[in-house]
Design a protein around this motif. Structure first.
Motif, mmCIF file in Angstrom:
data_model
loop_
_atom_site.group_PDB
_atom_site.id
_atom_site.type_symbol
_atom_site.label_atom_id
_atom_site.label_comp_id
_atom_site.label_asym_id
_atom_site.label_seq_id
_atom_site.Cartn_x
_atom_site.Cartn_y
_atom_site.Cartn_z
ATOM 1 N N GLU A 58 -2.726 126.314 -8.089
ATOM 2 C CA GLU A 58 -2.643 127.006 -6.796
ATOM 3 C C GLU A 58 -3.334 126.197 -5.708
ATOM 4 N N LEU A 59 -4.476 125.641 -6.036
ATOM 5 C CA LEU A 59 -5.178 124.791 -5.077
ATOM 6 C C LEU A 59 -4.336 123.561 -4.752
ATOM 7 N N GLY A 60 -3.720 122.974 -5.781
ATOM 8 C CA GLY A 60 -2.865 121.807 -5.576
ATOM 9 C C GLY A 60 -1.678 122.118 -4.692
ATOM 10 N N SER A 61 -1.091 123.333 -4.868
ATOM 11 C CA SER A 61 0.072 123.677 -4.048
ATOM 12 C C SER A 61 -0.320 123.865 -2.585
ATOM 13 N N VAL A 62 -1.555 124.265 -2.332
ATOM 14 C CA VAL A 62 -2.026 124.437 -0.955
ATOM 15 C C VAL A 62 -2.348 123.079 -0.323
ATOM 16 N N GLU A 70 5.729 121.675 -4.538
ATOM 17 C CA GLU A 70 6.729 122.442 -5.289
ATOM 18 C C GLU A 70 6.433 122.392 -6.797
ATOM 19 N N LYS A 71 6.029 121.201 -7.285
ATOM 20 C CA LYS A 71 5.676 121.056 -8.701
ATOM 21 C C LYS A 71 4.489 121.966 -9.037
ATOM 22 N N LYS A 74 5.591 125.568 -9.287
ATOM 23 C CA LYS A 74 6.254 125.839 -10.566
ATOM 24 C C LYS A 74 5.225 125.991 -11.686
ATOM 25 N N ASP A 75 4.201 125.151 -11.630
ATOM 26 C CA ASP A 75 3.141 125.247 -12.633
ATOM 27 C C ASP A 75 2.434 126.606 -12.558
ATOM 28 N N VAL A 76 2.210 127.079 -11.328
ATOM 29 C CA VAL A 76 1.564 128.388 -11.146
ATOM 30 C C VAL A 76 2.411 129.470 -11.804
#
Length: 161
Positions: A58-62, A70-71, A74-76
């Motif tokens: 979630e931190l990475g997506s932010v 996007e990756k 999907k992981d979240v």
């Protein structure tokens, strides 16, 4: 009185055997409960691991942008799905542990009932020996009363009361 004593000794031996068997079962069931609790704990630890990974994703997506964001998204979603399955497994294992604990408690109750019956029969056997030595009629009746109590306790154990 000698025949009565022999009958009481036989009943006492049977009751003692049942008491030992129920105690062994109680320990086996308690062991099964402990195993299930450990397995549930392992599942909850696995759940926590997935939660940590989900938080990082979630931190990475932010923080990321484009394809990387996007990756991470999907992981979240994947971690959420995996956590739900792990949670279900952990809850099933906890329920099984509770069932094994309850069965253990029931067996321990029966063990105590058998032990009480055995003890009372042993007392009646001792009274029987005293009645034989003293030839007191009232003591013979006491043997029958105490033996009846022991038999009643054994019947209660047999009936799972």
């Amino acid at each position: 009185m000698a025949v009565t004593t022999a009958i009481l000794a036989t009943l006492g031996a049977l009751f003692a055997y049942e008491g030992g068997a129920t105690q062994a079962n109680a320990m086996l069931y308690k062991n099964n409960a402990a195993i299930r609790k450990t397995e549930a704990s392992n599942q909850w630890n696995f759940y926590q691991s997935k939660s940590s990974k989900q938080n990082i994703a979630e931190l990475g997506s932010v923080l990321a942008s484009g394809d990387r964001a996007e990756k991470f998204a999907k992981d979240v979603d994947r971690y959420k799905t995996e956590k739900a399955e792990i949670q279900k497994q952990a809850e099933v294992l906890e329920a099984e542990a509770k069932e094994w604990d309850e069965r253990s408690e029931q067996e321990m109750h029966l063990h105590h009932r058998w032990a009480q019956a055995t003890t009372v029969l042993q007392v009646s056997i001792a009274l029987s020996a005293i009645a034989l030595l003293t030839r007191k009629r009232w003591l013979q009746y006491a043997v029958y009363v105490v033996a009846t109590l022991g038999a009643a306790l054994g019947a209660a154990a047999l009936a799972h009361i």
